[in-house]
Design an enzyme around this catalytic site. Structure first.
Site, PDB file in Angstrom:
ATOM      1  N   GLY A 153      -4.894 -14.064   6.181  1.00  0.00           N
ATOM      2  CA  GLY A 153      -6.031 -13.850   7.078  1.00  0.00           C
ATOM      3  C   GLY A 153      -6.118 -12.432   7.596  1.00  0.00           C
ATOM      4  O   GLY A 153      -7.205 -11.856   7.702  1.00  0.00           O
ATOM      5  N   CYS A 176      -5.075  -9.795   6.108  1.00  0.00           N
ATOM      6  CA  CYS A 176      -5.509  -8.952   4.988  1.00  0.00           C
ATOM      7  C   CYS A 176      -7.028  -9.029   4.822  1.00  0.00           C
ATOM      8  O   CYS A 176      -7.692  -8.014   4.570  1.00  0.00           O
ATOM      9  CB  CYS A 176      -4.832  -9.391   3.693  1.00  0.00           C
ATOM     10  SG  CYS A 176      -3.025  -9.377   3.750  1.00  0.00           S
TER      11      CYS A 176
END
Length: 505
Positions: free
Chosen positions: A55, A57
């Protein structure tokens, strides 16, 4: 057959869209096949090691793309590695979490310690691309002084004149934080309205220009660093996940104004605080914070009501909180009054505390903020305290071992106290000379003292017992447990026959 054709068409369209998206991206895709050749050939590359399912990223992705496009014009490459597809490569680079960002210079890696937003990434990497101190010409002077939020320029008769060496040392230490330049051309200095030798800070906030206020010839690295640290923090700015570290690194207390950033009178609320912030900035850092996003932080600072604006001062060193009573209106006068009292040392901190237990019947004594001094500082007893948090996994694993330790010494609680305190729910009094930064933390206070010893061993029952036996001052001799024997009754004939029958079985 028709279904199969449509499916194939959809697959091709998806692949085509993916290829187009990658083609439009200015972020290089690195694999084990091209990683070393790419990072070794470039003077500067920013590499993100990511996982598609991560998430954080995904949140970083648009900022990373925007930064890559902006940095492309400055000949700074930005790349990424998919650690699901390239697991061996990421493992060889020591990647343990996502996203991990590293800065490579000719193949040599360094941790990226900058922000995770596009403008912050751009600013950080631009600084990385420059020498620690840039030579600034007359033609580039104006552009250079506006190139970052805080730019430091030394105007000297020559590039080696004092305090060039100390200035360069400060620049090397803080190249990630500020932009440093040197002007040795007298015409350029004159055009800037500066008489050398001088050091001038240019800012995009507050006072746009500040000159080093002390004798320039004796300026040293430490004094320059302290001066810059003071100027780097605005009179009043937003604090969030990106900027908190700046304030945490400061030795000053931090004063928060919690506001609803969507409120139509947001600017008016900030204007109420600004004159107080301007007056007391030398002693306190002032910030505003998004109360909707960081409401839990407000509660942690002893602002229990969801009422905004609200104000609190936090002593970061001692972790003490001084909230403005939420029943009071937040005005310039009310803020001035509480800040004046805090600076004068007459303001008492507000301590969060759970209720004092009515009884202490269990093997482990429960400490709270209100009884901590009374029980933990009792010099007649050895006291072993676990500082824990209910959400902490390590604390949960320690709990049965800690209970077992309490049970072992339950019979001598008048000499040795095994205790625990839910730290997030209970503030430690100002008299406590330490603060807790991780969980669980174990501290032991020997009898006859108020000094605590840190426990740093493993968390096995045997190790904890050995530690207690080594450091306790009181006797740990446990009372003997008396087992009462039941009087033996004379055997009757019926009993004898029954026992004989049992033996035969």
């Amino acid at each position: 057959m028709r279904f199969s054709t449509i499916s194939l068409q959809a697959s091709f369209l998806a692949l085509a869209s993916l290829a187009a998206a990658e083609a439009d991206s200015d972020v290089l895709n690195l694999t084990s096949a091209n990683f070393e050749s790419t990072v070794s050939a470039e003077p500067l590359v920013l590499v993100e090691f990511f996982a598609p399912w991560c998430g954080h990223c995904k949140a970083l992705a648009p900022h990373y793309e925007e930064a890559a496009t902006a940095l492309k014009d400055k000949s700074i490459k930005v790349a990424k590695v998919d650690c699901v597809e390239e697991a061996d490569l990421c493992s060889s680079k020591g990647i343990q979490g996502y996203p991990t960002l590293k800065v490579y210079r000719k193949g040599e890696a360094a941790e990226y310690t900058g922000p995770r937003k596009a403008d912050g990434i751009i600013s950080y990497m631009v600084k990385q691309s420059l020498p620690a101190v840039s030579d600034v010409t007359a033609e580039k002077h104006d552009e250079f002084t506006k190139a970052d939020k805080l730019v430091v320029v030394a105007y000297l008769p020559s590039s080696t004149a004092a305090p060039a060496a100390e200035f360069s040392a400060a620049a090397e230490a803080h190249r990630d934080d500020y932009l440093f330049g040197i002007v040795s051309n007298q015409d350029a200095a004159a055009a800037a309205g500066v008489v050398p030798p001088a050091i001038v800070v240019y800012r995009s906030f507050d006072e746009p220009r500040s000159e080093y206020p002390y004798p320039i010839g004796g300026a040293n690295k430490k004094e320059i660093e302290e001066w810059l640290a003071e100027l780097a923090i605005p009179v009043l700015d937003e604090v969030n996940g990106e900027t908190y570290s700046v304030y945490a690194a400061s030795t000053k207390p931090l004063a928060y104004l919690f506001i609803d950033p969507t409120a139509s009178d947001k600017d008016a609320q900030l204007a109420v605080l600004r004159p107080v912030a301007e007056k007391y900035k030398p002693k306190i850092n002032f910030v505003w914070i998004d109360a909707l996003k960081y409401g839990d932080h407000a509660k942690a600072l002893n602002l229990p009501e969801t009422k905004w604006p609200s104000f609190v001062i936090q002593d970061l060193q001692k972790q003490l909180k001084y909230p403005l009573d939420q029943s009071k209106e937040v005005t310039t006068d009310s803020l001035k009054e509480i800040v004046e009292q805090f600076v004068a040392g007459s303001l008492q901190p507000q301590l969060k505390s759970q209720a004092v237990p009515e009884t202490q019947e269990g093997p482990v004594t429960i400490l709270v903020g209100k009884n901590f001094e009374e029980l933990a500082f009792d010099e007649s007893k050895d006291v072993f305290v676990e500082f824990y948090a209910t959400w902490c996994g390590h604390c949960k694993r320690l709990a049965p071992v800690w209970d077992q330790l309490g049970e072992k010494y339950a019979a001598i609680k008048d000499k040795l106290v095994i205790a625990k305190i839910d730290t997030p729910e209970n503030d430690l009094p100002p008299s406590v000379p330490f603060r807790i930064s991780g969980f669980p933390t174990l501290k032991f206070k020997p009898a006859g003292s108020k000094e605590f010893i840190d426990y740093e061993g493993d968390r096995s029952f045997e190790s904890l017992v050995s530690f207690v036996e080594e450091h306790a001052k009181n006797s740990l001799v446990l009372p003997e447990v008396v087992v009462e024997e039941t009087a033996q009754k004379p055997l009757t004939e019926e009993t004898k026959e029954a026992e004989a029958a049992h033996d035969e079985l």
